[in-house]
Design an enzyme around this catalytic site. Structure first.
Site, short mmCIF file in Angstrom:
data_model
loop_
_atom_site.label_atom_id
_atom_site.label_comp_id
_atom_site.label_asym_id
_atom_site.label_seq_id
_atom_site.Cartn_x
_atom_site.Cartn_y
_atom_site.Cartn_z
N GLY A 29 0.83 -1.21 0.00
CA GLY A 29 0.00 0.00 0.00
C GLY A 29 0.86 1.25 0.00
O GLY A 29 2.09 1.17 0.00
N ASP A 85 -6.48 -0.18 6.49
CA ASP A 85 -7.58 0.67 6.00
C ASP A 85 -8.35 1.26 7.16
O ASP A 85 -8.84 2.38 7.08
CB ASP A 85 -8.49 -0.14 5.07
CG ASP A 85 -7.73 -0.62 3.85
OD1 ASP A 85 -7.19 0.24 3.13
OD2 ASP A 85 -7.63 -1.84 3.64
N GLY A 96 -6.75 -4.87 3.14
CA GLY A 96 -7.06 -5.47 1.84
C GLY A 96 -7.55 -4.49 0.80
O GLY A 96 -7.90 -4.90 -0.30
N GLU A 104 -0.79 -10.78 3.27
CA GLU A 104 -0.56 -9.96 4.47
C GLU A 104 -0.89 -10.76 5.72
O GLU A 104 -0.14 -10.75 6.71
CB GLU A 104 -1.43 -8.70 4.41
CG GLU A 104 -0.99 -7.73 3.33
CD GLU A 104 -1.90 -6.53 3.14
OE1 GLU A 104 -1.44 -5.56 2.53
OE2 GLU A 104 -3.06 -6.56 3.58
#
Ligand code: 5RP
Length: 224
Positions: A29, A85, A96, A104
């Site tokens: 990310g 998130d 995710g 992960e």
């Protein structure tokens, strides 16, 4: 303060959790990318990294950081560093958004310590405002969606470039909105038990141990 500055700050702060001469786990990310770039400056201090996605592996290699297959490693990873998130005050997370939830979760489960790095917009009272990603076997997405709807969610097949998104593992993702996740441990177990589900992006059984939370006034270190 722009979100990217907060992500950069926590990514740099996470270097303090990187042990010397070890292999570490690295997430996926935009926050993880800031961390990888910072780690590039310290690459000679570590043996290498296990990557949670093809994109992370590529970025690590671009910094000449050796990338290891998890199967090659016999000792537990001392640390796994990744974004989220959403994260709750108890250290449970939704992950995710970038589609890497399965790898992960595998790497997080193989690590002694999970250090979450996030800007303060990710800290929530109740998980669920961010649609919960569920990685599924493609042939089962519609039957799984029906079961997820019975659990109170609104599942949507993830689409990218006008076609169903595929993870690095070749699977589909259902993004489930409309959930108020009061009991993340229970929901993680319920969703994991649905036939065809590969991984749910709820990280409650193996939540974070530490969260470095970037705020406009500095970094808050949350311990769980
Ligand atoms: C990827 C993830 C990420 O950690 C999550 O989506 C947060 O991403 P970002 O740091 O870009 O906000 O779970 O699968």
């Amino acid at each position: 303060m722009p979100q990217d500055q907060l992500k950069l700050a926590v990514a740099r702060a996470a270097l303090a959790y990187v042990p010397k001469n070890r292999i570490i786990g690295v997430g996926t990310g935009s926050t993880a990318n800031f961390f990888i770039d910072a780690l590039g400056e310290r690459k000679d201090d570590i043996v290498g990294a296990v990557a949670s996605s093809d994109a992370t592996a590529e970025r690590l290699r671009s910094h000449r950081i050796p990338v290891f297959d998890l199967n090659e490693i016999s000792d537990p990873l001392s640390v796994y560093i990744d974004g989220a998130d959403e994260i709750s005050a108890q250290g449970a997370m939704i992950k995710g958004g970038g589609g890497a939830l399965t790898r992960e979760k595998i790497i997080a489960s193989a690590a002694t310590q999970f250090v979450c790095i996030a800007d303060d917009s990710k800290l929530v009272g109740t998980l669920g405002r961010f649609p919960l990603p569920v990685e599924v076997i493609p042939m089962a997405h519609s039957t799984i969606a029906k079961t997820l709807a019975k659990l109170g969610g609104k599942p949507q097949l993830r689409i990218r470039d006008n076609r169903p998104y595929r993870t690095d593992n070749g699977n589909a993702i259902l993004d489930v909105s409309g959930l108020q996740i009061e009991d993340p441990l229970w929901l993680e177990d319920q969703i994991n038990a649905i036939p065809g589900v590969v991984t749910v992006g709820l990280f409650a059984r193996r939540g974070a141990d530490i969260c470095l939370l970037g705020t406009p006034t500095g970094i808050n270190t949350l311990r769980f």
